[in-house]
Write a protein that holds these residues in place. Structure first.
Motif, PDB file in Angstrom:
ATOM      1  N   ARG A 105      51.959 -62.124  63.194  1.00  0.00           N
ATOM      2  CA  ARG A 105      51.870 -60.776  63.896  1.00  0.00           C
ATOM      3  C   ARG A 105      50.569 -60.759  64.831  1.00  0.00           C
ATOM      4  O   ARG A 105      50.605 -59.874  65.789  1.00  0.00           O
ATOM      5  CB  ARG A 105      51.872 -59.847  62.590  1.00  0.00           C
ATOM      6  CG  ARG A 105      51.469 -58.210  63.103  1.00  0.00           C
ATOM      7  CD  ARG A 105      51.511 -57.393  61.796  1.00  0.00           C
ATOM      8  NE  ARG A 105      51.002 -56.006  62.273  1.00  0.00           N
ATOM      9  CZ  ARG A 105      50.930 -55.188  61.248  1.00  0.00           C
ATOM     10  NH1 ARG A 105      50.981 -55.474  59.901  1.00  0.00           N
ATOM     11  NH2 ARG A 105      50.595 -53.933  61.698  1.00  0.00           N
ATOM     12  N   ASN A 158      41.708 -56.103  53.892  1.00  0.00           N
ATOM     13  CA  ASN A 158      43.123 -56.173  53.842  1.00  0.00           C
ATOM     14  C   ASN A 158      44.005 -56.710  54.848  1.00  0.00           C
ATOM     15  O   ASN A 158      45.122 -57.545  54.694  1.00  0.00           O
ATOM     16  CB  ASN A 158      43.754 -54.848  53.435  1.00  0.00           C
ATOM     17  CG  ASN A 158      43.458 -53.791  54.459  1.00  0.00           C
ATOM     18  OD1 ASN A 158      43.022 -53.983  55.326  1.00  0.00           O
ATOM     19  ND2 ASN A 158      44.193 -52.734  54.228  1.00  0.00           N
ATOM     20  N   TYR A 159      43.305 -56.947  56.063  1.00  0.00           N
ATOM     21  CA  TYR A 159      43.691 -57.627  57.180  1.00  0.00           C
ATOM     22  C   TYR A 159      42.778 -58.366  58.083  1.00  0.00           C
ATOM     23  O   TYR A 159      42.336 -57.889  59.242  1.00  0.00           O
ATOM     24  CB  TYR A 159      44.789 -56.814  58.279  1.00  0.00           C
ATOM     25  CG  TYR A 159      46.073 -56.207  57.665  1.00  0.00           C
ATOM     26  CD1 TYR A 159      47.280 -56.956  57.807  1.00  0.00           C
ATOM     27  CD2 TYR A 159      46.074 -55.061  57.144  1.00  0.00           C
ATOM     28  CE1 TYR A 159      48.425 -56.385  57.334  1.00  0.00           C
ATOM     29  CE2 TYR A 159      47.184 -54.350  56.521  1.00  0.00           C
ATOM     30  CZ  TYR A 159      48.428 -55.195  56.662  1.00  0.00           C
ATOM     31  OH  TYR A 159      49.691 -54.653  56.339  1.00  0.00           O
ATOM     32  N   LEU A 163      43.619 -57.409  61.774  1.00  0.00           N
ATOM     33  CA  LEU A 163      42.738 -55.995  62.254  1.00  0.00           C
ATOM     34  C   LEU A 163      41.647 -56.536  62.905  1.00  0.00           C
ATOM     35  O   LEU A 163      40.886 -55.910  63.541  1.00  0.00           O
ATOM     36  CB  LEU A 163      42.478 -55.266  60.950  1.00  0.00           C
ATOM     37  CG  LEU A 163      43.609 -54.357  60.480  1.00  0.00           C
ATOM     38  CD1 LEU A 163      43.276 -53.532  59.318  1.00  0.00           C
ATOM     39  CD2 LEU A 163      43.766 -53.090  61.793  1.00  0.00           C
ATOM     40  N   GLU A 253      39.035 -46.092  61.632  1.00  0.00           N
ATOM     41  CA  GLU A 253      40.152 -45.888  60.865  1.00  0.00           C
ATOM     42  C   GLU A 253      39.570 -46.238  59.303  1.00  0.00           C
ATOM     43  O   GLU A 253      39.274 -47.425  59.042  1.00  0.00           O
ATOM     44  CB  GLU A 253      41.147 -47.043  61.103  1.00  0.00           C
ATOM     45  CG  GLU A 253      42.432 -46.478  60.620  1.00  0.00           C
ATOM     46  CD  GLU A 253      43.172 -47.309  59.714  1.00  0.00           C
ATOM     47  OE1 GLU A 253      43.233 -47.033  58.398  1.00  0.00           O
ATOM     48  OE2 GLU A 253      43.513 -48.507  60.100  1.00  0.00           O
ATOM     49  N   ARG A 286      46.725 -51.097  51.106  1.00  0.00           N
ATOM     50  CA  ARG A 286      46.993 -50.693  52.614  1.00  0.00           C
ATOM     51  C   ARG A 286      46.350 -49.107  52.884  1.00  0.00           C
ATOM     52  O   ARG A 286      46.824 -48.298  52.117  1.00  0.00           O
ATOM     53  CB  ARG A 286      48.282 -50.888  53.038  1.00  0.00           C
ATOM     54  CG  ARG A 286      48.966 -52.470  52.893  1.00  0.00           C
ATOM     55  CD  ARG A 286      50.368 -52.330  52.900  1.00  0.00           C
ATOM     56  NE  ARG A 286      50.896 -51.875  54.067  1.00  0.00           N
ATOM     57  CZ  ARG A 286      51.979 -50.769  54.114  1.00  0.00           C
ATOM     58  NH1 ARG A 286      52.163 -50.385  52.956  1.00  0.00           N
ATOM     59  NH2 ARG A 286      52.191 -50.397  55.306  1.00  0.00           N
ATOM     60  N   CYS A 287      45.731 -48.998  53.927  1.00  0.00           N
ATOM     61  CA  CYS A 287      45.483 -47.547  54.111  1.00  0.00           C
ATOM     62  C   CYS A 287      46.741 -46.719  54.385  1.00  0.00           C
ATOM     63  O   CYS A 287      46.742 -45.457  54.161  1.00  0.00           O
ATOM     64  CB  CYS A 287      44.475 -47.451  55.122  1.00  0.00           C
ATOM     65  SG  CYS A 287      44.591 -48.397  56.593  1.00  0.00           S
ATOM     66  N   THR A 288      47.727 -47.435  54.793  1.00  0.00           N
ATOM     67  CA  THR A 288      48.829 -46.779  54.905  1.00  0.00           C
ATOM     68  C   THR A 288      49.943 -46.771  53.879  1.00  0.00           C
ATOM     69  O   THR A 288      51.230 -46.390  53.994  1.00  0.00           O
ATOM     70  CB  THR A 288      49.675 -47.237  56.259  1.00  0.00           C
ATOM     71  OG1 THR A 288      49.544 -48.683  56.101  1.00  0.00           O
ATOM     72  CG2 THR A 288      48.993 -46.811  57.539  1.00  0.00           C
ATOM     73  N   ALA A 439      53.382 -46.657  58.160  1.00  0.00           N
ATOM     74  CA  ALA A 439      53.309 -47.914  58.432  1.00  0.00           C
ATOM     75  C   ALA A 439      52.445 -47.849  59.935  1.00  0.00           C
ATOM     76  O   ALA A 439      52.491 -46.943  60.686  1.00  0.00           O
ATOM     77  CB  ALA A 439      54.350 -48.932  58.670  1.00  0.00           C
ATOM     78  N   ARG A 440      51.496 -49.004  60.212  1.00  0.00           N
ATOM     79  CA  ARG A 440      50.729 -48.779  61.347  1.00  0.00           C
ATOM     80  C   ARG A 440      51.618 -49.551  62.594  1.00  0.00           C
ATOM     81  O   ARG A 440      51.684 -49.030  63.471  1.00  0.00           O
ATOM     82  CB  ARG A 440      49.478 -49.950  61.257  1.00  0.00           C
ATOM     83  CG  ARG A 440      48.649 -50.269  62.538  1.00  0.00           C
ATOM     84  CD  ARG A 440      47.360 -50.833  61.845  1.00  0.00           C
ATOM     85  NE  ARG A 440      47.497 -51.711  61.093  1.00  0.00           N
ATOM     86  CZ  ARG A 440      47.456 -52.949  61.086  1.00  0.00           C
ATOM     87  NH1 ARG A 440      46.883 -53.633  62.445  1.00  0.00           N
ATOM     88  NH2 ARG A 440      47.541 -53.948  60.377  1.00  0.00           N
ATOM     89  N   GLY A 441      52.307 -50.619  62.187  1.00  0.00           N
ATOM     90  CA  GLY A 441      53.280 -51.237  63.109  1.00  0.00           C
ATOM     91  C   GLY A 441      54.522 -50.455  63.537  1.00  0.00           C
ATOM     92  O   GLY A 441      54.708 -49.514  63.072  1.00  0.00           O
ATOM     93  N   PHE A 447      48.060 -45.280  66.681  1.00  0.00           N
ATOM     94  CA  PHE A 447      47.787 -45.318  65.462  1.00  0.00           C
ATOM     95  C   PHE A 447      46.362 -44.451  65.184  1.00  0.00           C
ATOM     96  O   PHE A 447      45.474 -44.799  65.586  1.00  0.00           O
ATOM     97  CB  PHE A 447      47.621 -46.788  64.871  1.00  0.00           C
ATOM     98  CG  PHE A 447      47.350 -46.922  63.436  1.00  0.00           C
ATOM     99  CD1 PHE A 447      48.095 -46.064  62.535  1.00  0.00           C
ATOM    100  CD2 PHE A 447      46.139 -47.612  62.743  1.00  0.00           C
ATOM    101  CE1 PHE A 447      47.752 -46.033  60.946  1.00  0.00           C
ATOM    102  CE2 PHE A 447      45.911 -47.572  61.506  1.00  0.00           C
ATOM    103  CZ  PHE A 447      46.675 -47.078  60.594  1.00  0.00           C
TER     104      PHE A 447
HETATM  105  O1  G3P Z   1      45.276 -50.820  55.515  1.00  0.00           O
HETATM  106  C1  G3P Z   1      45.086 -51.254  56.956  1.00  0.00           C
HETATM  107  C2  G3P Z   1      46.262 -50.266  57.960  1.00  0.00           C
HETATM  108  O2  G3P Z   1      45.834 -50.394  59.148  1.00  0.00           O
HETATM  109  C3  G3P Z   1      47.827 -50.825  57.516  1.00  0.00           C
HETATM  110  O3  G3P Z   1      48.431 -51.543  58.287  1.00  0.00           O
HETATM  111  O4  G3P Z   1      50.446 -52.594  59.037  1.00  0.00           O
HETATM  112  O5  G3P Z   1      50.008 -52.375  56.514  1.00  0.00           O
HETATM  113  O6  G3P Z   1      50.541 -50.334  58.184  1.00  0.00           O
HETATM  114  P1  G3P Z   1      49.964 -51.957  57.986  1.00  0.00           P
END
Ligand code: G3P
Length: 478
Positions: A105, A158-159, A163, A253, A286-288, A439-441, A447
């Motif tokens: 990704r 976490n990324y 990130l 973020e 994950r923050c999301t 989700a971020r993506g 975002f």
């Molecule tokens: O926690 C980081 C945030 O950016 C989540 O990303 O892709 O898990 O929605 P994702």
């Protein structure tokens, strides 16, 4: 006792003069896996000087050449997906398959960024003066986008790769240089990723990676006079940074308490699988992640039953075995999660599974009948624990969501698109997902978070724009 890694500055791999290292503890074994350099403030200064010098000539490098190098870095990154993913498994206990996905990704993000940069930085605006009262048509205004200078990127654990590149690639395509301060857990994966940029042949000093203790170099980095922009993803530290940083653009973020509102007419199977995916992937770190389920009383029993059936199928164990639930990142994180669980127990929440913990490994847990007086109703566990609050009206759900100090994302499950749109409008969050978990993506979508969830908007296009400034030239005709 763990391999020791060098930091990267001025195009070279270096050992810090501090003669000190920072240990990275494997969350699964709880033993030291790797060590990284504890950089000094002087080393940060040198890195900033080199980043500043490199940026000057990079800004003059044709856009297509910058894009070409980014495409190359993306390809090298994908070639190296295995060793980088292995670091993610050892440093942050990310399930093996997800670790590979993160790297792929990231490669895709870098390539997309190169393409997007070519398009949006390749065009400017032309304005004429006589549209404003009192003016003749004697002024022609041209706009273009120029880089900011040195961008400081601080991604979270976490990324550590994805990130980081979501900040690096927009910065570089826009003509900035970049200094990366990786999270301690994930620093070695980040150093490997930076090595891919090194192999791609970027000019020396354009990208650097300094490692070390936040207490030693954190403030020094964020308050450094050479830094022209900060892009940060993480927790409360972001609030402190925003107060200390100078007069520079900030992209932040900072976590969320994403609510999942389920109406009576929802597709309950769809909602249940999204709660499990949204709440428990990467063990909720994950923050999301779905961090609170707000379900209408009449369908609550059904949804809880369906979610429980799926939770029972989640595999729990080491990331090497690709288990769904893996140890959380640190012992203190596990202790924090446990604190929230114990508070909920004491205040009478219904435990759908038995609470179980072994070291940093916490078994997935759904808590039903959570009430607003419980900490878990408001705080983000960043772990595999999902609270369910039963509601009697849509308003009650929206009110709970909006009473949070966070406002990252939210989601709503219903077959009624009109209701979904009204709820989306009413939810004070940066994004609302209709019939899917937050989700971020995909990574080119905007975002952003409202309130304590952040400053500015990310996503590829927004990040490129944010890391540039508009420059205008006006031709004055006689
Ligand atoms: O926690 C980081 C945030 O950016 C989540 O990303 O892709 O898990 O929605 P994702």
């Amino acid at each position: 006792d763990g391999d020791v890694y060098k930091y990267y500055s001025d195009g070279e791999w270096k050992v810090s003069n501090s003669a000190k290292t920072v240990s990275i503890i494997n969350p699964t074994t709880r033993k030291t896996q790797y060590k990284v350099q504890a950089c000094t403030q002087e080393e940060v200064n040198n890195t900033m000087e080199s980043a500043n010098a490199a940026q000057k000539s990079w800004a003059k490098t044709p856009l297509w050449k910058r894009a070409e190098l980014l495409h190359k870095a993306a390809a090298v990154l994908k070639e190296h997906k295995k060793p980088i993913a292995e670091c993610l498994v050892k440093e942050i206990a990310k399930p093996a398959k997800d670790a590979v996905t993160e790297v792929v990704r990231s490669g895709d993000l870098v390539s997309y960024c190169a393409e997007e940069g070519l398009r949006i930085l390749g065009e400017g605006k032309f304005l004429v003066s006589d549209s404003f009262p009192g003016n003749e048509r004697n002024k022609y205004c041209f706009t273009s986008k120029i880089p900011l200078g040195v961008v400081l990127a601080i991604p979270p654990f976490n990324y550590p790769v994805n990130l980081a590149v979501s900040k690096i690639a927009p910065a570089l395509i826009a003509g900035n240089s970049l200094v990366l301060k990786p999270p301690t857990q994930g620093a070695v994966a980040a150093l490997h990723m930076v090595h891919c940029f090194h192999l791609a042949g970027f000019p020396k000093g354009l990208i650097s990676c300094v490692t070390g203790k936040g207490s030693e170099i954190g403030d020094f980095l964020t308050m450094h006079p050479r830094v022209n922009c900060i892009s940060f993803t993480g927790g409360d530290t972001g609030v402190a940074i925003s107060k200390k940083a100078g007069m520079i653009p900030l992209q932040m973020e900072l976590g969320g308490k994403d609510a999942c509102i389920i109406l009576e007419d929802a597709d309950l199977d769809l909602a249940a699988s999204n709660i499990v995916k949204g709440g428990f992937s990467y063990s909720g770190q994950r923050c999301t992640a779905v961090k609170v389920v707000l379900v209408m009383e009449s369908v609550a029993d059904d949804i809880v039953k369906k979610v429980n059936e799926k939770v029972a199928k989640l595999t729990v164990g080491p990331p090497e075995d690709d288990c769904d639930i893996t140890p959380v990142v640190t012992e203190s994180s596990a202790n924090f999660i446990e604190g929230l669980v114990m508070d909920a127990r004491q205040k009478g929440a219904t435990f759908c599974q038995e609470y179980k913990r072994q070291g940093n490994l916490i078994w997935p847990l759904l808590l039903d009948n959570v009430r607003p007086d419980m900490r878990i109703a408001w705080e983000e566990p960043f772990g595999p624990v999902v609270p369910v609050i039963r509601i009697n009206s849509i308003e009650e759900g929206i009110n709970h969501c909006n009473a949070s100090n966070f406002g990252l994302q939210g989601c709503v499950f219903t077959r009624d698109i009109n209701k979904a749109m009204l709820i989306s409008d009413a939810m004070e969050t940066g994004t609302v997902q209709i019939n899917s978990a937050p989700a971020r993506g995909p990574d080119h979508f905007p975002f952003q978070g409202l309130k304590d969830s952040g400053i500015g908007s990310q996503g590829i296009t927004n990040s490129i724009n944010m890391m540039t400034k508009i420059k205008t030239t006006v031709i004055n005709l006689p």
